[in-house]
Each structure stands twice: as C-alpha cells, then as structure tokens.
Motif scaffolding. Structure first.
Motif, PDB file in Angstrom:
ATOM      1  N   ARG A 167      66.302  15.337  -4.251  1.00 22.33           N
ATOM      2  CA  ARG A 167      65.264  16.170  -4.054  1.00 22.33           C
ATOM      3  C   ARG A 167      64.233  15.700  -3.241  1.00 22.33           C
ATOM      4  O   ARG A 167      63.462  16.328  -2.404  1.00 22.33           O
ATOM      5  CB  ARG A 167      64.645  16.750  -5.543  1.00 22.33           C
ATOM      6  N   LEU A 168      63.690  14.349  -3.563  1.00 29.29           N
ATOM      7  CA  LEU A 168      62.875  13.823  -2.889  1.00 29.29           C
ATOM      8  C   LEU A 168      63.090  13.724  -1.277  1.00 29.29           C
ATOM      9  O   LEU A 168      62.058  14.024  -0.508  1.00 29.29           O
ATOM     10  CB  LEU A 168      62.401  12.482  -3.438  1.00 29.29           C
ATOM     11  N   LEU A 221      62.544  17.118   0.480  1.00 29.47           N
ATOM     12  CA  LEU A 221      61.283  17.384   0.543  1.00 29.47           C
ATOM     13  C   LEU A 221      60.511  16.411   1.686  1.00 29.47           C
ATOM     14  O   LEU A 221      59.830  17.256   2.329  1.00 29.47           O
ATOM     15  CB  LEU A 221      60.638  17.112  -0.750  1.00 29.47           C
ATOM     16  N   LEU A 222      60.988  15.144   1.931  1.00 28.03           N
ATOM     17  CA  LEU A 222      60.374  14.463   2.924  1.00 28.03           C
ATOM     18  C   LEU A 222      61.217  14.954   4.007  1.00 28.03           C
ATOM     19  O   LEU A 222      60.287  15.060   5.256  1.00 28.03           O
ATOM     20  CB  LEU A 222      60.636  13.130   2.673  1.00 28.03           C
ATOM     21  N   ILE A 223      62.281  15.300   4.255  1.00 30.28           N
ATOM     22  CA  ILE A 223      62.852  15.716   5.538  1.00 30.28           C
ATOM     23  C   ILE A 223      62.229  17.193   5.773  1.00 30.28           C
ATOM     24  O   ILE A 223      61.756  17.334   7.031  1.00 30.28           O
ATOM     25  CB  ILE A 223      64.578  16.153   5.227  1.00 30.28           C
ATOM     26  N   GLU A 224      61.952  17.918   4.921  1.00 33.00           N
ATOM     27  CA  GLU A 224      61.127  19.231   5.325  1.00 33.00           C
ATOM     28  C   GLU A 224      59.812  18.773   5.949  1.00 33.00           C
ATOM     29  O   GLU A 224      59.351  19.477   6.788  1.00 33.00           O
ATOM     30  CB  GLU A 224      60.864  20.124   4.073  1.00 33.00           C
ATOM     31  N   ILE A 225      59.043  18.044   5.303  1.00 36.41           N
ATOM     32  CA  ILE A 225      57.718  17.695   5.843  1.00 36.41           C
ATOM     33  C   ILE A 225      57.729  16.844   7.005  1.00 36.41           C
ATOM     34  O   ILE A 225      57.098  17.215   8.089  1.00 36.41           O
ATOM     35  CB  ILE A 225      57.034  16.789   4.657  1.00 36.41           C
ATOM     36  N   LEU A 226      58.580  15.831   7.235  1.00 35.32           N
ATOM     37  CA  LEU A 226      58.787  15.254   8.462  1.00 35.32           C
ATOM     38  C   LEU A 226      59.437  15.903   9.598  1.00 35.32           C
ATOM     39  O   LEU A 226      58.907  15.930  10.605  1.00 35.32           O
ATOM     40  CB  LEU A 226      59.692  13.990   8.234  1.00 35.32           C
ATOM     41  N   ARG A 260      64.250   4.567  -0.934  1.00 33.09           N
ATOM     42  CA  ARG A 260      65.476   5.146  -0.588  1.00 33.09           C
ATOM     43  C   ARG A 260      65.487   6.158   0.090  1.00 33.09           C
ATOM     44  O   ARG A 260      65.941   6.672   1.259  1.00 33.09           O
ATOM     45  CB  ARG A 260      66.459   4.888  -1.522  1.00 33.09           C
ATOM     46  N   ALA A 261      64.639   7.037  -0.718  1.00 33.27           N
ATOM     47  CA  ALA A 261      64.622   8.520  -0.218  1.00 33.27           C
ATOM     48  C   ALA A 261      63.890   8.756   1.315  1.00 33.27           C
ATOM     49  O   ALA A 261      64.426   9.508   2.202  1.00 33.27           O
ATOM     50  CB  ALA A 261      63.708   9.377  -1.133  1.00 33.27           C
TER      51      ALA A 261
END
Length: 152
Positions: free
Chosen positions: A33-34, A37-42, A68-69
């Motif tokens: 999930r993290l 979320l990071l992919i969405e932001i980046l 790792r995420a």
C-alpha cells in the motif's frame, strides 16, 4: 505525533508533511500500500525528483519497510532514491560490512542548521520525555546528541 511532526517541519522551514495514514510500528504489513501511495505521489513529479527514505538496512522494521517501498516506487517512476540511516548510527561500527560505505557520503552541518535541527527535534517531546515516573523515554538519552553531531 502528527502535530509534533508538523511543528518540526515548520521549524525547519519545510512544507507540511503528507500523512499517508499507515500505522506506526506495523508498516511492513502495509508495504505494498505504501509503495502504491508513493508511486501515486511520485508519478505527479518530474523525472529525477528525489525520494528520501529511511535506509533499507537500518535495523528497524518500519524503517526498512519504508526503504523497500520507496525503492520499488522510484524504480517504477524514475525518481531518485536517497536513503538515510537512523538506527544504524547506534549499532554499526566504522567499516561494518553490513553498511554499504562505498555508497555513502556526508554533508557537514552548519551551526545554524544544527541549531534548527535541535529545535525541530525538541518538538518530539513524546520521544524524549518519560511517559510517567519510573518509565524510560522511547528514545535513549544518547540519541539526541548523536542526531546533532553526525551531519547529514
């Protein structure tokens, strides 16, 4: 802790943090999930944007899961991963083979930066003050001096 983080980022002159709502102490259970979320932001940022995350070998389960995420997210988005240790400073020795020293570098802190960092750290009283008489604080007494002497 969220209010403490908001105060600390204000002291550092940074924008307010984005809270992702994942549970402290259990990040590994939410690692995918993290990552998502990071992919969405980046994905909304230009290529080469830095993603700073705790080091994947830090020795703390949450820190390693975050690392790792972040590594997975930057591999997907083209962002640049910058990992930093937190707990490593407490268990590693110079030359420790568990630390990728060849990929590390340090930037000395200016006196102004150290003072600002000290004021920001003091926003986290829940970590440095005993919760009740006779109990130990979350972070040991030696933590803050090490935080302020290592540099960046």
């Amino acid at each position: 802790m969220a209010r403490q983080l908001q105060r600390a980022t204000g002291v550092l002159g940074l924008p307010p943090p984005v809270c992702l709502g994942l549970p402290d102490g259990d990040i590994a259970c939410y690692e995918q999930r993290l990552t998502d979320l990071l992919i969405e932001i980046l994905s909304t940022k230009p290529a080469g944007t830095w993603c700073a995350a705790t080091w994947r070998g830090d020795g703390h389960p949450d820190h390693e899961a975050v690392g790792r995420a972040a590594a997975a997210a930057v591999a997907y988005t083209g962002a640049t991963l910058v990992e930093y240790p937190v707990w490593m400073w407490h268990w590693a020795q110079p030359g420790d083979i568990a630390v990728p020293w060849d990929r590390t570098f340090a930037v000395p802190s200016t006196p102004i930066a150290v003072e600002r960092k000290k004021r920001a750290a003091q926003c986290f009283q829940s970590q440095f003050v005993s919760p009740s008489p006779g109990e130990q604080p979350v972070l040991p007494p030696y933590f803050l001096p090490r935080l302020l002497t290592v540099g960046e």
